[in-house]
Scaffold this motif. Sequence first.
Motif, PDB file in Angstrom:
ATOM      1  N   LEU A 173       0.809  -1.211   0.000  1.00 53.27           N
ATOM      2  CA  LEU A 173       0.000   0.000   0.000  1.00 53.27           C
ATOM      3  C   LEU A 173       0.841   1.258   0.000  1.00 53.27           C
ATOM      4  O   LEU A 173       2.058   1.193  -0.034  1.00 53.27           O
TER       5      LEU A 173
ATOM      6  N   SER B 231       1.368   6.097   3.364  1.00 53.40           N
ATOM      7  CA  SER B 231       0.452   6.640   4.368  1.00 53.40           C
ATOM      8  C   SER B 231      -0.358   5.545   5.062  1.00 53.40           C
ATOM      9  O   SER B 231      -1.013   5.806   6.066  1.00 53.40           O
ATOM     10  N   GLY B 232      -0.331   4.340   4.522  1.00 53.27           N
ATOM     11  CA  GLY B 232      -1.112   3.242   5.072  1.00 53.27           C
ATOM     12  C   GLY B 232      -2.472   3.082   4.401  1.00 53.27           C
ATOM     13  O   GLY B 232      -3.233   2.197   4.761  1.00 53.27           O
ATOM     14  N   GLU B 233      -2.752   3.946   3.417  1.00 52.96           N
ATOM     15  CA  GLU B 233      -4.029   3.853   2.718  1.00 52.96           C
ATOM     16  C   GLU B 233      -4.011   2.662   1.772  1.00 52.96           C
ATOM     17  O   GLU B 233      -3.005   2.370   1.137  1.00 52.96           O
TER      18      GLU B 233
ATOM     19  N   GLY C 251     -10.444  -0.055  -1.303  1.00 47.76           N
ATOM     20  CA  GLY C 251     -10.480   0.030   0.156  1.00 47.76           C
ATOM     21  C   GLY C 251     -11.457  -0.922   0.804  1.00 47.76           C
ATOM     22  O   GLY C 251     -11.127  -1.595   1.783  1.00 47.76           O
TER      23      GLY C 251
ATOM     24  N   LEU D  39      -5.062  -1.555  12.288  1.00 52.30           N
ATOM     25  CA  LEU D  39      -5.725  -0.467  11.570  1.00 52.30           C
ATOM     26  C   LEU D  39      -5.864   0.754  12.458  1.00 52.30           C
ATOM     27  O   LEU D  39      -5.900   0.641  13.685  1.00 52.30           O
TER      28      LEU D  39
ATOM     29  N   TYR E 267     -12.722   2.567  10.906  1.00 52.40           N
ATOM     30  CA  TYR E 267     -13.037   1.472   9.989  1.00 52.40           C
ATOM     31  C   TYR E 267     -14.362   0.803  10.329  1.00 52.40           C
ATOM     32  O   TYR E 267     -15.050   0.290   9.444  1.00 52.40           O
TER      33      TYR E 267
ATOM     34  N   ARG F 143     -12.980   7.486   7.619  1.00 51.95           N
ATOM     35  CA  ARG F 143     -11.637   7.288   7.059  1.00 51.95           C
ATOM     36  C   ARG F 143     -10.859   6.346   7.968  1.00 51.95           C
ATOM     37  O   ARG F 143     -10.961   6.409   9.184  1.00 51.95           O
ATOM     38  N   TRP F 144     -10.067   5.517   7.345  1.00 53.04           N
ATOM     39  CA  TRP F 144      -9.247   4.559   8.074  1.00 53.04           C
ATOM     40  C   TRP F 144      -8.008   4.261   7.225  1.00 53.04           C
ATOM     41  O   TRP F 144      -7.949   4.617   6.056  1.00 53.04           O
ATOM     42  N   ARG F 145      -7.056   3.582   7.841  1.00 52.57           N
ATOM     43  CA  ARG F 145      -5.857   3.171   7.124  1.00 52.57           C
ATOM     44  C   ARG F 145      -5.169   2.072   7.922  1.00 52.57           C
ATOM     45  O   ARG F 145      -5.480   1.861   9.099  1.00 52.57           O
TER      46      ARG F 145
END
Length: 138
Positions: free
Chosen positions: A56, A59-61, A67, A81, A85, A95-97
């Motif tokens: 990925l 940024s971890g996205e 997604g 995470l 999420y 928003r999550w990552r």
Amino acid sequence: MRSEYVEAVLALVELVPPGAAVAYGDVAELLGSGGARQVGSVMSHHGSSVPWWRVLRASGEAPQGLGAEALQFYLAEKTPLLGRYLDFIRTGEGRWRVDLMAARWAPDDHDFDLIDSIAERLERQLHKLSAPDDEMTV
């Protein structure tokens, strides 16, 4: 993109264990070849046969447009995470990552031996392809 590079990227991605993740640039660094954009291109065009969700952005996205699908894999593999999420699962909002600091793959000695083998094979193949004809006959 050269098929040798594609094969090397995919071979390395297959080594990343469940619950772990790497950034595109990590893959390039481990191979000692290319960069984040090249790895991203390989994954975009050829990555469906390997655990693509484990590679990925820094940024971890998750990979763009994937997604929701990637989140299912992250939850099943217990990948760390950050963010909302659970809201995303319930409503599609939030928003999550991936927590890349916690999830980043730390290869062990055996993994590094395999990575070195992949990188050396790539280097030999690329050198062979770029060598002038007179060098190849030596």
